[in-house]
Design a protein around this motif. Sequence first.
Motif, PDB file in Angstrom:
ATOM      1  N   GLY A  13     -13.888  42.429  -6.727  1.00  0.00           N
ATOM      2  CA  GLY A  13     -13.830  42.604  -5.285  1.00  0.00           C
ATOM      3  C   GLY A  13     -12.399  42.526  -4.775  1.00  0.00           C
ATOM      4  N   ALA A  14     -12.243  42.247  -3.490  1.00  0.00           N
ATOM      5  CA  ALA A  14     -10.904  42.279  -2.895  1.00  0.00           C
ATOM      6  C   ALA A  14     -10.441  40.887  -2.499  1.00  0.00           C
ATOM      7  CB  ALA A  14     -10.911  43.208  -1.683  1.00  0.00           C
TER       8      ALA A  14
ATOM      9  N   LYS B 179     -25.399  47.399 -11.917  1.00  0.00           N
ATOM     10  CA  LYS B 179     -23.975  47.688 -11.963  1.00  0.00           C
ATOM     11  C   LYS B 179     -23.513  47.918 -13.402  1.00  0.00           C
ATOM     12  CE  LYS B 179     -20.422  46.599  -9.054  1.00  0.00           C
ATOM     13  NZ  LYS B 179     -19.951  45.712  -8.023  1.00  0.00           N
TER      14      LYS B 179
ATOM     15  N   GLU C 176     -22.937  55.982  -6.349  1.00  0.00           N
ATOM     16  CA  GLU C 176     -24.041  55.866  -5.392  1.00  0.00           C
ATOM     17  C   GLU C 176     -25.318  56.463  -5.959  1.00  0.00           C
ATOM     18  OE1 GLU C 176     -22.486  55.646  -0.850  1.00  0.00           O
ATOM     19  OE2 GLU C 176     -22.708  57.648  -1.703  1.00  0.00           O
TER      20      GLU C 176
ATOM     21  N   THR D  72     -24.469  51.259 -14.595  1.00  0.00           N
ATOM     22  CA  THR D  72     -23.625  52.264 -13.962  1.00  0.00           C
ATOM     23  C   THR D  72     -22.239  52.304 -14.604  1.00  0.00           C
ATOM     24  OG1 THR D  72     -24.814  51.867 -11.915  1.00  0.00           O
ATOM     25  CG2 THR D  72     -22.742  53.063 -11.734  1.00  0.00           C
TER      26      THR D  72
END
Lengths: 250, 283
Positions: free
Chosen positions: B92-93, B174, B165, B177
Motif C-alpha cells: 500500500g501507500a 490477490k 479488475e 491475480t
Amino acid sequence: MVNKVIIKKLNLWFKENYVLKNINISIPEKLVTAIMGPSGCGKSTLLRCLNRMNDLIEGTKISGSILIDGRDIYNNIDVFDLRKRVGMVFQKPNPFPKSIFENVAYGLKIHGVKDRRIISEKVEKALRDANLWEEVKNRLSSSAFDLSGGQQQRLCIARALAVEPEIILFDEPASALDPISTAKLEELIEKLKKNYTIVIVTHNLQQAARISDWTAFLMLGEIVEFDKTEKIFTAPRDKRTENYLTGKFG
Amino acid sequence: MTRRLKQTFGFILLKISLFIVLLFLLFLLSFIFLKGFKVLSLSFLLEFPRRGMTEGGIFPAIIGTLLLSVGAILFALPLGVLAAIYLKEYAGAKKWVRIIRIGINNLSGVPSVVFGLFGLAIFVKFFRFGISLLSGSLTLGILILPVIIRASEEAISSVPLSFKEASFALGATKWQTVKKIILPVALPGILTGAILSLGRAAGETAPILFTAVTFYTRYLPRSIFDEVMALPYHIYALMSEGTKPELQVPIAYGTALVLLLLVFAINFVAILMRIQIRRKKKW
C-alpha cells in the motif's frame, strides 16, 4: 416478481467525498435494471457496491446494507464467493492477454475446476451463451486481442458467464462499441435476462429505454426516481427526471 | 539579443554538448578496440593463460565472469521480484513503505567497494563461504538487487488496472491475480531489467575483489566454493602486477575489449527483448 437485491440506506464515501446518499432500491430477479444519470453522479460506484469492487479503492467507507437473496453482502460473507455469484462486464472490453479459450477458462480455474473436459464443456457453453461460439470455434487458441471490439466485449461476457453467476453487472458496456456491435450486445442482454438478474449502468437514454424493465435515475449521488422503465420514460414523477430525459441537462 | 537569436544559440549549445559526449564515447571505444583487437583470436578466448600470464588466453576469466553474473541473477532475481510484488501489490501507500523505497534507491548509490567489504564480512567470514564463486555471486546479487526491484516495480506498475479488475471481478484472490495475471504480463519487462543488471554485474570489480576472485588459477571452478578468475579483475591484475608489462598490457586491452563486447552483447539482447515486447503488446 422477486427482489434479488435489496439496497437499504446505502451511503458511501471516498475519503471526504460523500458519493452515494441514502440509496434505497430493490432490484428484481431475472429482469434488466438500468441505472442512468449524468456523468459523475455515482452510477458506476453504486454498481460496484454490488460485487464489492469498491473494496479495492483505499479510503472507501460504506454504511447501510445490501442484501442478496436476503443476506447482507457487507457482513460476514466471503467476498471471492460473492464475486463468483455477481459477475461484471466493464466499460471497455478488457480481455486478458491470453487465448480466447484461456480467457473463458480463467474463472473456472481460479475457482478450482481442474478437470479438462469439464472446463472445455463449460467454456463452449459460455461462448455459446454469449453468442460468440460460431465466430471463434475454429480459433480458440488465438489471442483474445485478435478479436474485434464487439467480439472482445462478448468474450468478456462469456468469461463472466463461465463461472455461472446469478447476477451480471454491466458498466456502460457499449460505450466503446460501434452501433452494430452495440445492437448485438443489446440483443444478447435481452437473451441473458431469462437466466440472470441484470443491472446495467448507462448514460445512453435510448439504450436504457430499449433494454431495461426497471430504471433508476441517479443524480448527485441520490436516487431521484426508481420505477418501471416505461413509466420513467413516459410519465416521470420528478421534474429533474423530466428535465434530464428532455435533454435540458446531461 | 532577440528571442530568435537566443533560441539559435541554445540549440547550438545543446548540439555541442551532445557532440562532445559522443566524441568521448567514440574515442573510448576506438581506443580499446585499436589497442585490444591485435591479441584477439579464438585461442585467446579459449585457452588458459601461460607463462605468468604473458601468453595464452583468458578462458577461465570469461567463464568466471559468466558464472559470477549468472549466480548473481539466480540469487537476486527471485528475491527482487518477490520484494517488488510485495511493495507494489501488498504494502500500500504507507509511510514506512516510502521509507523502504527510498532506502532501496539509496542502496543503488552505495559505492561498489562497500558492497565488497560487506560481502567479505558477511559471506566470506560470517557464513564461512570463503573466497568463492558463491560469496562473489551473493555480493554481486546484493549490488544489483535495487536495480532489479526497481525494474520489477516498473514492470508491475505497467500492468493495466483493467486486467486486475477483471480478475478480481471473477472472484480471484490477490495472490491468484498476482500469479496468473500480473506476473505473466510483467515478466518480459522484469527479464529485460534482469538482463541489463546482468551486464552491470559482469563489469563490476570491487564487489568480487575480496569475495571471489583470484589472480590466477589453473582450473575452472569445480564447485561454488572455489575461487574464480574474472575479466575485470584480470585487467587490474595484468596492469598492476607481474614483471613484463610490455607483454601484459596488450593482453589487458584484449581482455577489456572482450569484457566490453560481452556487456554490449548482453545489453543488445535486452534491447531486442524490449522491441519484441512493444511489438507484442496490444493493450
